[in-house]
Design a protein around this motif. Structure first.
Motif, PDB file in Angstrom:
ATOM      1  N   SER A   3      57.162  43.859  48.291  1.00  0.00           N
ATOM      2  CA  SER A   3      55.967  43.956  47.469  1.00  0.00           C
ATOM      3  C   SER A   3      54.839  42.769  48.207  1.00  0.00           C
ATOM      4  N   SER A   4      55.661  41.584  48.158  1.00  0.00           N
ATOM      5  CA  SER A   4      55.064  40.471  48.862  1.00  0.00           C
ATOM      6  C   SER A   4      54.370  40.559  50.128  1.00  0.00           C
ATOM      7  N   ILE A   5      55.031  41.543  50.930  1.00  0.00           N
ATOM      8  CA  ILE A   5      54.356  41.876  52.457  1.00  0.00           C
ATOM      9  C   ILE A   5      53.295  42.757  52.133  1.00  0.00           C
ATOM     10  N   TYR A   6      53.406  43.747  51.202  1.00  0.00           N
ATOM     11  CA  TYR A   6      52.288  44.453  50.862  1.00  0.00           C
ATOM     12  C   TYR A   6      50.967  43.819  50.719  1.00  0.00           C
ATOM     13  N   SER A   7      51.506  42.607  49.508  1.00  0.00           N
ATOM     14  CA  SER A   7      50.184  42.002  48.823  1.00  0.00           C
ATOM     15  C   SER A   7      49.677  41.054  49.926  1.00  0.00           C
ATOM     16  N   HIS A   8      50.319  40.631  50.863  1.00  0.00           N
ATOM     17  CA  HIS A   8      49.765  39.804  52.095  1.00  0.00           C
ATOM     18  C   HIS A   8      49.011  40.693  53.019  1.00  0.00           C
ATOM     19  N   ILE A   9      49.439  41.806  53.377  1.00  0.00           N
ATOM     20  CA  ILE A   9      48.591  42.807  54.041  1.00  0.00           C
ATOM     21  C   ILE A   9      47.312  43.171  53.300  1.00  0.00           C
ATOM     22  N   ARG A  10      47.263  43.264  52.093  1.00  0.00           N
ATOM     23  CA  ARG A  10      46.249  44.019  51.354  1.00  0.00           C
ATOM     24  C   ARG A  10      45.200  42.813  51.322  1.00  0.00           C
ATOM     25  N   HIS A  11      45.516  41.639  51.227  1.00  0.00           N
ATOM     26  CA  HIS A  11      44.610  40.495  51.120  1.00  0.00           C
ATOM     27  C   HIS A  11      44.269  39.944  52.440  1.00  0.00           C
ATOM     28  N   ASP A  12      44.646  40.508  53.567  1.00  0.00           N
ATOM     29  CA  ASP A  12      44.267  39.871  54.916  1.00  0.00           C
ATOM     30  C   ASP A  12      42.886  40.441  55.166  1.00  0.00           C
ATOM     31  N   PRO A  13      41.887  39.639  55.563  1.00  0.00           N
ATOM     32  CA  PRO A  13      40.361  40.390  55.728  1.00  0.00           C
ATOM     33  C   PRO A  13      40.473  41.330  56.731  1.00  0.00           C
ATOM     34  N   ARG A  14      41.266  41.172  57.894  1.00  0.00           N
ATOM     35  CA  ARG A  14      41.432  42.132  58.963  1.00  0.00           C
ATOM     36  C   ARG A  14      41.940  43.397  58.259  1.00  0.00           C
ATOM     37  N   PHE A  15      42.448  43.505  57.530  1.00  0.00           N
ATOM     38  CA  PHE A  15      43.025  44.784  56.961  1.00  0.00           C
ATOM     39  C   PHE A  15      41.649  45.520  56.251  1.00  0.00           C
ATOM     40  N   ALA A  16      41.106  45.033  55.518  1.00  0.00           N
ATOM     41  CA  ALA A  16      39.711  45.354  54.800  1.00  0.00           C
ATOM     42  C   ALA A  16      38.629  45.589  56.184  1.00  0.00           C
ATOM     43  N   GLU A  17      38.626  45.038  57.155  1.00  0.00           N
ATOM     44  CA  GLU A  17      37.888  45.279  58.401  1.00  0.00           C
ATOM     45  C   GLU A  17      38.362  46.694  58.947  1.00  0.00           C
ATOM     46  N   ARG A  21      36.413  50.161  59.508  1.00  0.00           N
ATOM     47  CA  ARG A  21      35.908  50.643  60.661  1.00  0.00           C
ATOM     48  C   ARG A  21      36.700  52.083  60.804  1.00  0.00           C
ATOM     49  N   ARG A  22      37.766  52.256  60.298  1.00  0.00           N
ATOM     50  CA  ARG A  22      38.456  53.563  60.576  1.00  0.00           C
ATOM     51  C   ARG A  22      37.661  54.776  59.523  1.00  0.00           C
ATOM     52  N   GLU A  89      42.740  50.868  69.849  1.00  0.00           N
ATOM     53  CA  GLU A  89      42.104  49.949  68.889  1.00  0.00           C
ATOM     54  C   GLU A  89      42.595  49.499  67.537  1.00  0.00           C
ATOM     55  N   PHE A  90      42.774  50.598  66.599  1.00  0.00           N
ATOM     56  CA  PHE A  90      43.195  50.967  65.418  1.00  0.00           C
ATOM     57  C   PHE A  90      44.623  50.311  65.392  1.00  0.00           C
ATOM     58  N   GLU A  91      45.634  51.030  66.167  1.00  0.00           N
ATOM     59  CA  GLU A  91      46.876  50.644  66.252  1.00  0.00           C
ATOM     60  C   GLU A  91      47.182  49.220  66.499  1.00  0.00           C
ATOM     61  N   VAL A  92      46.557  48.439  67.459  1.00  0.00           N
ATOM     62  CA  VAL A  92      46.784  47.213  67.630  1.00  0.00           C
ATOM     63  C   VAL A  92      46.381  46.268  66.784  1.00  0.00           C
ATOM     64  N   LEU A  93      45.349  46.505  66.052  1.00  0.00           N
ATOM     65  CA  LEU A  93      44.965  45.800  64.883  1.00  0.00           C
ATOM     66  C   LEU A  93      45.883  45.875  63.729  1.00  0.00           C
ATOM     67  N   ASN A  94      46.425  46.777  63.504  1.00  0.00           N
ATOM     68  CA  ASN A  94      47.328  47.368  62.458  1.00  0.00           C
ATOM     69  C   ASN A  94      48.630  46.528  62.769  1.00  0.00           C
ATOM     70  N   GLN A  95      49.020  46.395  63.855  1.00  0.00           N
ATOM     71  CA  GLN A  95      50.460  45.925  64.327  1.00  0.00           C
ATOM     72  C   GLN A  95      50.032  44.323  63.972  1.00  0.00           C
ATOM     73  N   ASN A  99      52.637  42.470  61.683  1.00  0.00           N
ATOM     74  CA  ASN A  99      53.304  41.135  62.259  1.00  0.00           C
ATOM     75  C   ASN A  99      53.202  39.806  61.737  1.00  0.00           C
ATOM     76  N   ASP A 100      51.683  39.607  61.519  1.00  0.00           N
ATOM     77  CA  ASP A 100      51.613  38.344  60.808  1.00  0.00           C
ATOM     78  C   ASP A 100      52.156  38.503  59.281  1.00  0.00           C
ATOM     79  N   ALA A 101      52.102  39.367  58.533  1.00  0.00           N
ATOM     80  CA  ALA A 101      52.505  39.486  57.130  1.00  0.00           C
ATOM     81  C   ALA A 101      54.127  39.407  56.927  1.00  0.00           C
ATOM     82  N   LEU A 102      54.734  39.815  58.175  1.00  0.00           N
ATOM     83  CA  LEU A 102      56.008  39.657  58.302  1.00  0.00           C
ATOM     84  C   LEU A 102      56.563  38.250  58.705  1.00  0.00           C
TER      85      LEU A 102
END
Length: 106
Positions: A3-17, A21-22, A89-95, A99-102
């Motif tokens: 859940s800490s990884i999910y939390s990190h992902i949800r709070h990443d501004p790139r995730f909102a971006e 975009r999607r 484009e979307f998969e690169v940003l997703n990865q 990876n940053d969250a991990l």
């Protein structure tokens, strides 16, 4: 994943971006499909003489058949565009986000 990884992902501004975009891309594609499909249906319902009209004098191809074939080509093209952008484009940003969250978890 924890859940800490999910939390990190949800709070990443790139995730909102990425999500924005999607959403915009999918909304635009949906609007194009709906306008093309329902436009054709409305054309058949309210202007049938246009559907039966020949493309040019002596032609065996009617406007309706050409419009139907155009729709198939349009939908295949939109599918190609969506898959290319989603897998690129979307998969690169997703990865990058994952990876940053991990890395932040370690």
């Amino acid at each position: 994943m924890s859940s800490s990884i999910y939390s990190h992902i949800r709070h990443d501004p790139r995730f909102a971006e990425l999500a924005a975009r999607r959403r915009l891309f999918a909304g635009t594609m949906t609007a194009i499909v709906l306008v093309a499909f329902y436009g054709f249906v409305l054309l058949v319902a309210f202007w049938p003489e246009m559907i039966g009209r020949r493309l040019f004098e002596g032609s065996n191809l009617s406007f309706g058949v050409a419009a139907g074939m155009f729709q198939f080509a349009l939908f295949w093209g939109l599918t190609y565009l969506y898959v290319r952008r989603a897998n690129g484009e979307f998969e690169v940003l997703n990865q990058q986000i994952v990876n940053d969250a991990l890395r932040a978890q370690k």
